[in-house]
Design an enzyme around this catalytic site. Structure first.
Site, mmCIF file in Angstrom:
data_model
loop_
_atom_site.group_PDB
_atom_site.id
_atom_site.type_symbol
_atom_site.label_atom_id
_atom_site.label_comp_id
_atom_site.label_asym_id
_atom_site.label_seq_id
_atom_site.Cartn_x
_atom_site.Cartn_y
_atom_site.Cartn_z
ATOM 1 C CE LYS A 192 12.203 -11.505 -13.584
ATOM 2 N NZ LYS A 192 11.024 -12.270 -14.010
ATOM 3 C CD GLU A 266 18.912 -13.601 -27.631
ATOM 4 O OE1 GLU A 266 18.307 -12.893 -28.484
ATOM 5 O OE2 GLU A 266 18.461 -14.640 -27.155
ATOM 6 C CB CYS A 300 14.686 -13.821 -30.004
ATOM 7 S SG CYS A 300 15.847 -15.129 -29.653
ATOM 8 C CD GLU A 397 10.737 -9.892 -31.281
ATOM 9 O OE1 GLU A 397 10.725 -9.062 -30.355
ATOM 10 O OE2 GLU A 397 11.547 -10.819 -31.360
HETATM 11 P P1 NDP Z 1 10.183 -8.755 -21.346
HETATM 12 O O1 NDP Z 1 11.382 -8.175 -21.965
HETATM 13 O O2 NDP Z 1 9.278 -7.855 -20.592
HETATM 14 O O3 NDP Z 1 10.601 -9.929 -20.338
HETATM 15 C C1 NDP Z 1 11.808 -10.629 -20.338
HETATM 16 C C2 NDP Z 1 12.264 -10.858 -18.887
HETATM 17 O O4 NDP Z 1 12.572 -9.617 -18.274
HETATM 18 C C3 NDP Z 1 11.223 -11.483 -17.999
HETATM 19 O O5 NDP Z 1 11.839 -12.309 -17.043
HETATM 20 C C4 NDP Z 1 10.595 -10.273 -17.353
HETATM 21 O O6 NDP Z 1 9.913 -10.569 -16.180
HETATM 22 C C5 NDP Z 1 11.803 -9.428 -17.099
HETATM 23 N N1 NDP Z 1 11.553 -8.004 -16.955
HETATM 24 C C6 NDP Z 1 10.472 -7.268 -17.339
HETATM 25 N N2 NDP Z 1 10.642 -5.968 -17.027
HETATM 26 C C7 NDP Z 1 11.852 -5.862 -16.432
HETATM 27 C C8 NDP Z 1 12.588 -4.786 -15.902
HETATM 28 N N3 NDP Z 1 12.133 -3.540 -15.921
HETATM 29 N N4 NDP Z 1 13.809 -5.038 -15.371
HETATM 30 C C9 NDP Z 1 14.299 -6.285 -15.355
HETATM 31 N N5 NDP Z 1 13.630 -7.345 -15.831
HETATM 32 C C10 NDP Z 1 12.427 -7.147 -16.377
HETATM 33 O O7 NDP Z 1 9.372 -9.506 -22.427
HETATM 34 P P2 NDP Z 1 7.835 -9.919 -22.329
HETATM 35 O O8 NDP Z 1 7.773 -11.207 -21.685
HETATM 36 O O9 NDP Z 1 6.988 -8.857 -21.720
HETATM 37 O O10 NDP Z 1 7.458 -10.007 -23.846
HETATM 38 C C11 NDP Z 1 7.154 -8.819 -24.569
HETATM 39 C C12 NDP Z 1 7.729 -8.910 -25.971
HETATM 40 O O11 NDP Z 1 9.140 -9.037 -25.892
HETATM 41 C C13 NDP Z 1 7.280 -10.116 -26.771
HETATM 42 O O12 NDP Z 1 6.079 -9.907 -27.408
HETATM 43 C C14 NDP Z 1 8.421 -10.267 -27.723
HETATM 44 O O13 NDP Z 1 8.237 -9.392 -28.805
HETATM 45 C C15 NDP Z 1 9.635 -9.837 -26.921
HETATM 46 N N6 NDP Z 1 10.378 -10.960 -26.342
HETATM 47 C C16 NDP Z 1 11.566 -11.285 -26.903
HETATM 48 C C17 NDP Z 1 12.259 -12.357 -26.422
HETATM 49 C C18 NDP Z 1 13.552 -12.754 -26.997
HETATM 50 O O14 NDP Z 1 13.972 -13.882 -26.818
HETATM 51 N N7 NDP Z 1 14.268 -11.881 -27.655
HETATM 52 C C19 NDP Z 1 11.761 -13.175 -25.336
HETATM 53 C C20 NDP Z 1 10.532 -12.716 -24.773
HETATM 54 C C21 NDP Z 1 9.890 -11.659 -25.283
HETATM 55 P P3 NDP Z 1 8.379 -11.065 -16.259
HETATM 56 O O15 NDP Z 1 8.198 -11.855 -17.500
HETATM 57 O O16 NDP Z 1 8.273 -11.907 -15.086
HETATM 58 O O17 NDP Z 1 7.571 -9.839 -16.257
#
Ligand code: NDP
Length: 795
Positions: A192, A266, A300, A397
């Site tokens: 996804k 990760e 990240c 972060e």
């Molecule tokens: P999320 O952790 O919410 O999203 C990452 C992925 O998980 C997306 O595909 C998201 O879907 C999906 N997701 C969200 N909720 C669930 C769930 N309950 N079960 C399974 N999958 C889920 O990150 P965000 O995009 O909301 O970003 C928020 C914060 O997270 C950022 O500000 C940053 O600090 C951090 N972040 C860290 C990353 C990294 O590489 N370590 C990458 C991205 C964010 P969808 O986006 O479609 O809602």
């Protein structure tokens, strides 16, 4: 403007990349996209949809379908059906497909880069020169692992169906990091993409089709977090691989607890960028640019905390401000832009909110004086000076182009500040003194350390974190293991439930003397210590007679044991020869008392003399095995595409809590304790609950074997109560649990709060007498973290 004027101002002219072909592709699809399931496009009738937008303009690019339960079910079913044939294809067969995908990514590189920049807002310079080439590199590298799989991973088998959830910051690159190793190992996937950035994943699905990949091997289901949750909770998924926020990672840990699903996380980071006074300051300034303004800081492993030595701080920050003035933020399709757009207005708001909190808490704000586009989500390169280590912006972060500045005086202080975070993803160290840099690198709690460089990524070098940055590695040999399991696991059966021997009145003859001589104690910090509860528990023999008593440990004893283990940190630095010697010495001392240990085993379990003798002899041999491994489990030197090397170092995890199985009370304990301490960990061991006397005898062996106090601590008592206390303890880095299925689930659930690494048996019994199940590199992998240290060289 005339060329002559340009020569005067030296301003960049516009250098726009064409988006024509990307828009033509969107138009070809009528700008509406379904899911890619079983090799075909599915657009369920009446399905809910959402829009995907260009963050640089806010314009809608297309309409994406929200995945529902039926879509996820269909994708998992297709993946399950396809997996058998995909695994049977063999390493070479899979390598050919992975190679084809790598070639197709290269062939369509520009198209993919433009699409990525349109959907994500990152500068085309980055998607074109970094993201997409790394995607191709990942498929090439893993075509190689597929080819070598039958020889290099002979004792391993694929897991089955993998659920993969990726974020929006590197949409296609994260897809490659997930899909390439999973397919190489013989698994099939349901992936996804993030709601904000589905387009390149959908384009990749077309490439799978073009490569002739068998239907069902790669399935892409679009949607928001709810769709992700459906994948996580699906009963027929064998592993979840997730990249994203720590909060969602923790939730996924809880949701998968007890399901038997393998998990790799990760997560986020707050990575330090450390500048020592002897650093090449101009290079370090360029390093900062790459560390925090790459992808607008939405990385990240972004170097978001600048730690600079006090003596050079003023000069360094002045130089940095000057450099920041020349950074260009704007249209990401312009090839001369350094920074593009923030993914979404919600993220922009979040960045702004955190910066304001930082200022309220005393930070001094400085922003480059740059004109931002009127439309779209943009944020200027930002510096927060005067940031104290405990302030929100130093701990949380921000995921935006915001750098905090803190000063330090000595290298020791630099390391302390660097490690003063709940995360542990990456770190960057700048010094021209190789002795200093290579001394500091192992002291940093981070999965990746870059020396005089930053944000270097390569498929051959594993990437992943410590602590709340998650567990598991992506890339390299260690990344392949995330998608494999030992072949013998499929034959494991639920452990036969052992119950405590029934009490009869009377005392076993063999132990009358023992009972008279000893009061029950625990073994903490190299000393026998009374249990905090003041109580003991009887240990009955197989004949029901009282054999002895052991201390009834409780949470307080666990806390004391962890504290003792914490103080014994020097063990991690003890040289491997020294550790090996001690393990051999423990074996020698156990051997000297072999008969006595066998007698106790026999009395406790009721087994034959031969069985008890074999258990003791195997335990002695096992100690030799890990004495042997102590100075041989060496890590690797990678040659990534840079002038330099990457050292993959096997580091101890830290403090490991170990709950031992009831069967094979002595061998189980030795088989788990020995690999852990051989690798430099300190352990808190909870011995067999029903047959604890081998353990209390064993600490006498440890006492006479030169093992420093606190390296092994033994707390007897209720296995579950004590191991749950370990799983909830903040200073414990990992928990190994060999008990019931319910206990395994609880350990995983409890570990979610601090994203602790766990290894549980899910109530299945492994045969510790068996050379494959009971010892070897599987144990060493669980006992170590791989840290990749990047060392470029040359003037
Ligand atoms: P999320 O952790 O919410 O999203 C990452 C992925 O998980 C997306 O595909 C998201 O879907 C999906 N997701 C969200 N909720 C669930 C769930 N309950 N079960 C399974 N999958 C889920 O990150 P965000 O995009 O909301 O970003 C928020 C914060 O997270 C950022 O500000 C940053 O600090 C951090 N972040 C860290 C990353 C990294 O590489 N370590 C990458 C991205 C964010 P969808 O986006 O479609 O809602």
């Amino acid at each position: 403007m005339k060329v002559a004027d340009l020569m005067d101002s030296m301003e960049y002219g516009p250098a726009p990349e064409s988006t024509e072909q990307a828009h033509a592709w969107l138009d070809d699809h009528n700008r509406r996209f379904g899911h890619f399931i079983n090799g075909t496009w599915k657009k369920p009738k009446g399905a809910k949809t959402f829009k995907t937008k260009n963050p640089a303009t806010g314009n809608v690019l297309g309409t994406i379908t929200q995945g529902e339960q039926a879509d996820v079910d269909g994708a998992v079913k297709a993946a399950r059906t396809a997996q058998v044939g995909w695994a049977k294809l063999g390493g070479h067969g899979r390598a050919r497909y992975l190679y084809a995908l790598a070639r197709l990514v290269q062939k369509h590189a520009r198209h993919l880069a433009v699409l990525e920049t349109l959907d994500n807002g990152k500068p085309i310079r980055e998607s074109r020169d970094i993201d997409v080439p790394l995607v191709a590199r990942h498929f090439y590298h893993h075509a190689g692992w597929a080819q070598l799989m039958d020889r290099e991973f002979q004792d391993q088998v694929p897991l089955g169906v993998i659920g993969q959830i990726v974020p929006w910051n590197f949409p296609l690159l994260m897809l490659a990091w997930k899909i390439a190793p999973a397919l190489a190992a013989g698994n099939t996937v349901v992936l996804k993409p993030a709601e904000f950035t589905s387009l390149t994943a959908l384009r990749f699905a077309e490439l799978c089709d073009e490569a002739g990949l068998p239907p069902g091997v790669v399935n892409i289901v679009t949607g928001d977090g709810r769709t992700g949750e459906m994948i996580v909770n699906h009963k027929d998924v064998n592993k979840i691989a997730f990249t994203g926020s720590t909060a969602v990672g923790s939730l996924i840990r809880k949701q998968t607890a007890g399901s038997g699903k393998k998990l790799s996380l990760e997560l986020g980071g707050k990575s330090p960028f450390i500048v020592f006074p002897d650093a090449d300051l101009d290079s370090a300034i360029e390093g900062v640019v790459d560390a925090i303004w790459f992808n607008q800081g939405q990385v990240c492993c972004a170097g978001s905390r600048l730690l600079v030595q006090e003596g050079i701080a003023k000069t360094f920050v002045e130089k940095l401000k000057l450099r920041m003035q020349s950074l260009r933020t704007g249209d990401p399709m312009d090839k001369c832009m350094d920074m593009g757009a923030i993914i979404d207005p919600t993220q922009l708001k979040q960045i702004d909110k955190l910066v304001k909190i930082g200022v309220r808490e005393g930070a001094v704000l400085w922003q480059a004086d740059c004109a931002l586009p009127e439309k779209g989500s943009f944020y200027p390169p930002t510096l927060l000076e005067n940031v104290t280590p405990s302030s929100t912006v130093a701990q949380q972060e921000i995921f935006g182009p915001v750098l905090t500045v803190t000063t330090f005086r000595t290298p020791v202080e630099a390391v302390e500040l660097a490690n003063n975070t709940r995360y542990g993803l990456a770190a960057s160290v700048w010094s021209e003194n190789i002795n200093l840099a290579l001394d500091v690198a192992p002291a940093l709690k981070a999965g990746v350390v870059w020396i005089n460089t930053t944000n270097q990524l390569d498929a051959a070098a594993g990437f992943g974190g410590y602590r709340e940055s998650g567990f598991g590695r992506e890339g390299g040999r260690e990344g392949m293991y995330e998608y494999l399991k030992p072949a013998f696991e499929k034959d494991l059966r639920p452990a036969v439930k052992t119950v405590a021997n029934k009490a009869k009145s009377g005392v076993s003859k063999t132990t009358t003397k023992l009972l008279l001589d000893r009061t029950p104690k625990l073994y903490i910090g190299g000393k026998q210590s009374r249990p905090d509860s003041g109580y003991s528990r009887p240990a009955y023999g197989a004949d029901g007679m009282l054999l002895g008593e052991v201390g009834e440990g409780n949470r307080k004893d666990i806390r004391n044991a962890v504290e003792a283990a914490f103080k014994a940190s020097a063990w991690a630095k003890a040289d491997t020869h020294n550790r090996a010697q001690i393990l051999y010495y423990i074996a020698e001392n156990l051997s000297a008392r072999a008969r006595e240990f066998a007698e106790t085993l026999r009395a406790m379990t009721g087994g034959s003399a031969a069985a008890a003798g074999l258990e003791v002899e195997t335990a002695i041999s096992r100690l030799f095995t890990y004495g042997a491994w102590a100075d041989k489990y060496d890590g690797a030197v990678h040659s990534p595409p840079l002038r330099g090397v990457t050292l993959a170092m096997n580091e101890p995890m830290g403090i490991i809590g170990i709950a031992c199985p009831d069967t094979k009370p002595l061998l189980g304990l030795v088989s788990l304790m020995a690999p852990a301490i051989a690798m430099g960990n300190r352990v808190v061991v909870i011995p067999s609950e029903h047959h604890p006397l081998s353990a209390t005898d064993f600490y006498q062996v440890l006492d006479t074997s030169d093992l420093p106090g606190g390296v092994v601590n033994i707390v007897t008592g209720g296995r579950d109560e004590l191991s749950f206390a370990l799983a909830g303890h903040d200073q414990v880095d990992g928990v190994w649990y060999f008990g019931s299925a319910e206990g395994s689930a609880e350990i995983e659930r409890l570990s979610a709060r601090t994203i602790k690494r766990t290894w549980v048996n899910n109530g299945l019994e492994r045969d510790f007498l068996d050379g494959v199940q009971g010892e070897g590199q599987e144990f060493l992998r669980h006992a170590t973290e791989v840290k990749n240290i990047w060392i470029p060289y040359g003037e």
